[in-house]
Design a protein around this motif. Sequence first.
Motif, PDB file in Angstrom:
ATOM      1  N   VAL A 325       0.854  -1.190   0.000  1.00  0.00           N
ATOM      2  CA  VAL A 325       0.000   0.000   0.000  1.00  0.00           C
ATOM      3  C   VAL A 325       0.885   1.233   0.000  1.00  0.00           C
ATOM      4  O   VAL A 325       2.072   1.168   0.325  1.00  0.00           O
ATOM      5  CB  VAL A 325      -0.942   0.010   1.224  1.00  0.00           C
ATOM      6  N   ALA A 326       0.298   2.355  -0.357  1.00  0.00           N
ATOM      7  CA  ALA A 326       1.067   3.600  -0.411  1.00  0.00           C
ATOM      8  C   ALA A 326       0.168   4.758  -0.026  1.00  0.00           C
ATOM      9  O   ALA A 326      -1.055   4.731  -0.237  1.00  0.00           O
ATOM     10  CB  ALA A 326       1.651   3.806  -1.802  1.00  0.00           C
ATOM     11  N   GLY A 327       0.752   5.775   0.568  1.00  0.00           N
ATOM     12  CA  GLY A 327       0.008   6.974   0.934  1.00  0.00           C
ATOM     13  C   GLY A 327       0.915   7.996   1.564  1.00  0.00           C
ATOM     14  O   GLY A 327       2.091   7.740   1.866  1.00  0.00           O
ATOM     15  N   ALA A 328       0.361   9.172   1.769  1.00  0.00           N
ATOM     16  CA  ALA A 328       1.107  10.258   2.388  1.00  0.00           C
ATOM     17  C   ALA A 328       0.844  10.270   3.886  1.00  0.00           C
ATOM     18  O   ALA A 328      -0.082   9.624   4.384  1.00  0.00           O
ATOM     19  CB  ALA A 328       0.682  11.594   1.762  1.00  0.00           C
ATOM     20  N   ALA A 329       1.679  11.012   4.614  1.00  0.00           N
ATOM     21  CA  ALA A 329       1.484  11.145   6.055  1.00  0.00           C
ATOM     22  C   ALA A 329       0.086  11.694   6.326  1.00  0.00           C
ATOM     23  O   ALA A 329      -0.363  12.661   5.684  1.00  0.00           O
ATOM     24  CB  ALA A 329       2.553  12.047   6.648  1.00  0.00           C
ATOM     25  N   GLY A 330      -0.611  11.060   7.250  1.00  0.00           N
ATOM     26  CA  GLY A 330      -1.985  11.462   7.570  1.00  0.00           C
ATOM     27  C   GLY A 330      -3.035  10.637   6.863  1.00  0.00           C
ATOM     28  O   GLY A 330      -4.203  10.642   7.273  1.00  0.00           O
ATOM     29  N   ASP A 331      -2.651   9.927   5.810  1.00  0.00           N
ATOM     30  CA  ASP A 331      -3.608   9.071   5.104  1.00  0.00           C
ATOM     31  C   ASP A 331      -3.874   7.784   5.903  1.00  0.00           C
ATOM     32  O   ASP A 331      -3.024   7.313   6.657  1.00  0.00           O
ATOM     33  CB  ASP A 331      -3.068   8.668   3.722  1.00  0.00           C
ATOM     34  N   THR A 332      -5.056   7.231   5.681  1.00  0.00           N
ATOM     35  CA  THR A 332      -5.358   5.885   6.168  1.00  0.00           C
ATOM     36  C   THR A 332      -5.535   4.990   4.964  1.00  0.00           C
ATOM     37  O   THR A 332      -6.367   5.266   4.090  1.00  0.00           O
ATOM     38  CB  THR A 332      -6.623   5.866   7.042  1.00  0.00           C
ATOM     39  N   VAL A 333      -4.752   3.934   4.891  1.00  0.00           N
ATOM     40  CA  VAL A 333      -4.789   3.003   3.766  1.00  0.00           C
ATOM     41  C   VAL A 333      -5.223   1.637   4.279  1.00  0.00           C
ATOM     42  O   VAL A 333      -5.169   1.358   5.480  1.00  0.00           O
ATOM     43  CB  VAL A 333      -3.417   2.911   3.073  1.00  0.00           C
ATOM     44  N   THR A 334      -5.646   0.778   3.376  1.00  0.00           N
ATOM     45  CA  THR A 334      -6.122  -0.549   3.753  1.00  0.00           C
ATOM     46  C   THR A 334      -5.208  -1.609   3.178  1.00  0.00           C
ATOM     47  O   THR A 334      -5.125  -1.783   1.959  1.00  0.00           O
ATOM     48  CB  THR A 334      -7.562  -0.786   3.257  1.00  0.00           C
ATOM     49  N   ALA A 335      -4.511  -2.313   4.074  1.00  0.00           N
ATOM     50  CA  ALA A 335      -3.708  -3.459   3.664  1.00  0.00           C
ATOM     51  C   ALA A 335      -4.578  -4.703   3.705  1.00  0.00           C
ATOM     52  O   ALA A 335      -5.444  -4.838   4.568  1.00  0.00           O
ATOM     53  CB  ALA A 335      -2.512  -3.620   4.591  1.00  0.00           C
ATOM     54  N   ARG A 336      -4.364  -5.600   2.782  1.00  0.00           N
ATOM     55  CA  ARG A 336      -5.154  -6.829   2.712  1.00  0.00           C
ATOM     56  C   ARG A 336      -4.249  -8.046   2.848  1.00  0.00           C
ATOM     57  O   ARG A 336      -3.217  -8.144   2.175  1.00  0.00           O
ATOM     58  CB  ARG A 336      -5.946  -6.890   1.411  1.00  0.00           C
TER      59      ARG A 336
END
Length: 451
Positions: A325-336
Motif C-alpha cells: 500500500v502507499a500513501g502520504a502522512a496522515g492518510d489511512t490506507v487498507t492493507a489486505r
Amino acid sequence: MKHSYRLLGAAVACCALAAAGVGAGPAYAAQNMLWINAPYETMLPGADADGAAPERSLDVDVSRDVANGSVPAGRLTVDVSEIASFARVSWPANCVPESEVEAVCDMPAMPSGTESVRAATFALRALPGADDGASGYVRYSAVAGKLTSHAGETRVAVANGPDLALGKVADRRDLTPGTRTSLPTTLANNGNRTAERTLLWLYASYGLDLEKRHANCEYREEGIGTFALCVLDEAVAPGQRYALPTELGVGKQALYERFDHSVRPYSDEALAEMRGDRTWTRGTDAELDLGPAASEPDTGPREDYESVVLEARNTADLRLTGSTVAGAAGDTVTARVTVHNDGPAWVASLGVGAAVATVSFRAPEGTTVTGLPEEDCWPSAGSASPRTYYCKTPIHLRDGASHTFEIPLRIDRVVPGARSTVATANDDPELSIRKFDPDLSNNSAEIVVNR
C-alpha cells in the motif's frame, strides 16, 4: 420427547461456536474454564398399570476449554430439589448425598491431552402418582483445583408417550478419501406409548456424501454440507428396537468431518418447523426403512440426538498473501492479507468451533493500526509497543476458497519500504495447522508500505 435438537451444537449454521478471548496471544489462550456436559432435557415415563415406572439414567461429563496441562481431581455438585416432588434419584458410588436433594460426586483428574471426564451417572424414576407434565431442573456445578464451571442444568419432566432414542455410534478415524463408510445405529422407543411414525433429521458435513437420496426424505445443500428430513412410516412400540443404517461416501476433500442425526415422533407441525422457509428437494431412490436390529446389545440408545466424528487421512495447504500500500502522512490506507486454502481438503472445526487460521502481525514502522473489526480481531494485552494484533478466519474454509482480512493503517510518517510480517499461529490446540498442512513455508506474508 426430549427435543434436544443441537443442530451441530446449534453451531455450524451460525458459525458462532468459539468465543474469541482477548489476551496476550491468539483466541485459544482465553481463560481455561470447566464446562458441564449433560443432556439438555430428559423425560421420565409415568407409572404403568402395575404402578411401575422405567428408570432413566443421566450421564454428566465435565470438560475444559484447553486440553494441554493437567487438571486435578475435583467435585461435581448435583442439586435435585426441583424434581424431588415427582422423581426418585439413585446415586452412584462416587456421589455422597449431603441432604435429600443434593449430592457431591468425586470427579477424576484430567491428565494433559484429556478434554473431558465422566463425573457421574445417576438414575431417575418417576414416583408413583407423579402428575403427567410435572417438570423441574437438575442443576450442576463443578470445581477442580482453581477451575470452576459455568452452571449446568437438565430439564426433567414426566410424560406419557413415545420416547425415541438413537444408539451410540463410534467415531471413525483414519478414513481414506474416495472410500465409503457405514454408520449402523439403532432406533428405540424408551417411552410407554407407540410412535406411529418417526421424523429423522440428518446432517453430513461437506466432505461426506449421503450416497442415497431416499424417496421418503427431503434434502438441502449448504456450504457446510447436506441436510435431510426423513419420514419413517414404521410404528415403533415401547421397548422395540430397530436398525437404522447409514452409508456415507468419504469425499476427496474430507478431513475433519461429522455426521449428526436426531429423531422425534412425527407430526405435521414438527415437520413444518424443521423445514422452515428453506427449499428442500425430495429424493428419488428407494425409501429409507427401519430394519431388524442385531441381536447383540449395543451401548444402549440414550439420546434423541447423536453426533459422530469422522476424520480422513488428508491434507490442506494454507497459504498467505499480503499486499503493498502507499500513501502520504496522515492518510489511512487498507492493507489486505488473504488466507488461501489450496486443498485438497477443506478445513472445518465443526465441534469446537476454532478458527481455521489465526494470523498475527504488527503495524509496519511509521503506521498505526486503526479500526479493526472487533468481532474478528484483537490486540495483545498490555501497553508494550509495538503491539501484536490477531485476526481469525471463520471456522471453515473450503478447498479452493480464501478469506481476506482488511487492515486499516494510518500513516503517521512516511518510511519508504516499511514492512511487517503476517503469519499463521500453527499450534492452536483446538485446530492445529501443523497437523494437516504439509507446507508451512508459505504460511507467512508481508505488508509493505510505500515501497
